[in-house]
Scaffold this motif. Sequence first.
Motif, short mmCIF file in Angstrom:
data_model
loop_
_atom_site.label_atom_id
_atom_site.label_comp_id
_atom_site.label_asym_id
_atom_site.label_seq_id
_atom_site.Cartn_x
_atom_site.Cartn_y
_atom_site.Cartn_z
N ALA A 61 -17.34 -61.36 -39.33
CA ALA A 61 -17.43 -59.94 -39.63
C ALA A 61 -16.56 -59.13 -38.68
CB ALA A 61 -18.89 -59.47 -39.57
N ALA A 62 -16.58 -59.52 -37.40
CA ALA A 62 -15.76 -58.80 -36.42
C ALA A 62 -14.28 -58.98 -36.72
CB ALA A 62 -16.08 -59.31 -35.01
N VAL A 63 -13.86 -60.19 -37.12
CA VAL A 63 -12.46 -60.43 -37.44
C VAL A 63 -12.07 -59.65 -38.70
CG1 VAL A 63 -10.78 -62.19 -38.15
CG2 VAL A 63 -12.35 -62.65 -36.27
N LEU A 64 -12.95 -59.62 -39.68
CA LEU A 64 -12.66 -58.86 -40.91
C LEU A 64 -12.51 -57.37 -40.60
CD1 LEU A 64 -15.03 -60.68 -43.40
CD2 LEU A 64 -12.53 -60.60 -43.52
N ALA A 65 -13.34 -56.87 -39.70
CA ALA A 65 -13.22 -55.47 -39.31
C ALA A 65 -11.89 -55.23 -38.62
CB ALA A 65 -14.37 -55.07 -38.39
N ALA A 66 -11.48 -56.16 -37.76
CA ALA A 66 -10.20 -56.04 -37.07
C ALA A 66 -9.03 -56.16 -38.05
CB ALA A 66 -10.07 -57.12 -35.99
N ALA A 67 -9.25 -56.87 -39.15
CA ALA A 67 -8.21 -57.06 -40.17
C ALA A 67 -8.20 -55.92 -41.19
CB ALA A 67 -8.40 -58.39 -40.88
N SER A 68 -8.88 -54.84 -40.85
CA SER A 68 -8.95 -53.66 -41.73
C SER A 68 -9.58 -53.98 -43.08
CB SER A 68 -7.57 -53.04 -41.93
OG SER A 68 -7.06 -52.62 -40.69
N PRO A 70 -13.18 -53.43 -43.81
CA PRO A 70 -14.57 -53.03 -43.54
C PRO A 70 -15.57 -53.45 -44.61
CG PRO A 70 -13.10 -51.24 -43.02
CD PRO A 70 -12.28 -52.29 -43.73
N PRO A 71 -15.25 -53.35 -45.92
CA PRO A 71 -16.24 -53.81 -46.89
C PRO A 71 -16.59 -55.29 -46.73
CG PRO A 71 -14.60 -52.44 -47.97
CD PRO A 71 -14.10 -52.71 -46.58
N GLY A 72 -15.56 -56.11 -46.47
CA GLY A 72 -15.80 -57.54 -46.23
C GLY A 72 -16.61 -57.75 -44.97
N ALA A 73 -16.28 -57.00 -43.92
CA ALA A 73 -17.02 -57.12 -42.65
C ALA A 73 -18.48 -56.75 -42.84
CB ALA A 73 -16.38 -56.21 -41.59
N LEU A 98 -25.54 -54.25 -34.03
CA LEU A 98 -24.66 -53.43 -33.19
C LEU A 98 -23.23 -53.47 -33.72
CD1 LEU A 98 -25.78 -54.19 -29.52
CD2 LEU A 98 -26.21 -52.13 -30.86
N ALA A 99 -22.77 -54.66 -34.06
CA ALA A 99 -21.41 -54.81 -34.61
C ALA A 99 -21.30 -54.09 -35.95
CB ALA A 99 -21.07 -56.29 -34.76
N LEU A 100 -22.33 -54.20 -36.76
CA LEU A 100 -22.32 -53.53 -38.06
C LEU A 100 -22.28 -52.02 -37.88
CD1 LEU A 100 -22.49 -53.87 -41.11
CD2 LEU A 100 -24.98 -54.05 -40.87
N GLY A 101 -23.01 -51.51 -36.91
CA GLY A 101 -22.97 -50.08 -36.61
C GLY A 101 -21.57 -49.63 -36.23
N SER A 102 -20.87 -50.46 -35.49
CA SER A 102 -19.49 -50.14 -35.11
C SER A 102 -18.57 -50.09 -36.32
CB SER A 102 -18.96 -51.16 -34.10
OG SER A 102 -19.68 -51.08 -32.91
#
Length: 161
Positions: A61-68, A70-73, A98-102
């Motif tokens: 999830a963190a990598v998906l968020a970093a990869a722009s 967010p829906p996947g993350a 916490l990560a999801l909140g970010s």
Amino acid sequence: EMKSAEDFWAEGAVTCTANLACALALSGDLHGALQRLSESVRGAGSRGDVVAQGKGLAKMAAVLAAASDPPGAIKVAHAAQEMLIAASQPARAAAVGLALGSVYLSQGELRLAVATLEESLVARRKARDRVGLAESLHRLGSYLLMIGFYTHATEHTTQAL
């Protein structure tokens, strides 16, 4: 209970694969990181290690968020939370919160970020995770400050101390 040599090495392989994925992500190879994390999650699943699967999904999830993405993350983080809650790991599920909140915050979804952190806070209290509780209180205080709830932000940040 003593682990068998096979379990020990299998667990080590999952951990090393996840660590390699983190290194790949930090070096900018997000695709490679996601491939390695998928391997890690599959390896943990083949051993029936739900906690390692949940941790691997949280890293994904963190990598998906970093990869722009967010829906996947968000989708993967929810799956990780559900898996860790089912495995009676509320403190780890709260850490995923916490990560999801970010991720929600990065999307401008402040109210969802706050609601997610409040859930994390409840889980950390139930788990009696004092360090995690302080982290959740601090993060929630920061988010409340961003949306203008100054009194609540002060209360949560003070409790974190």
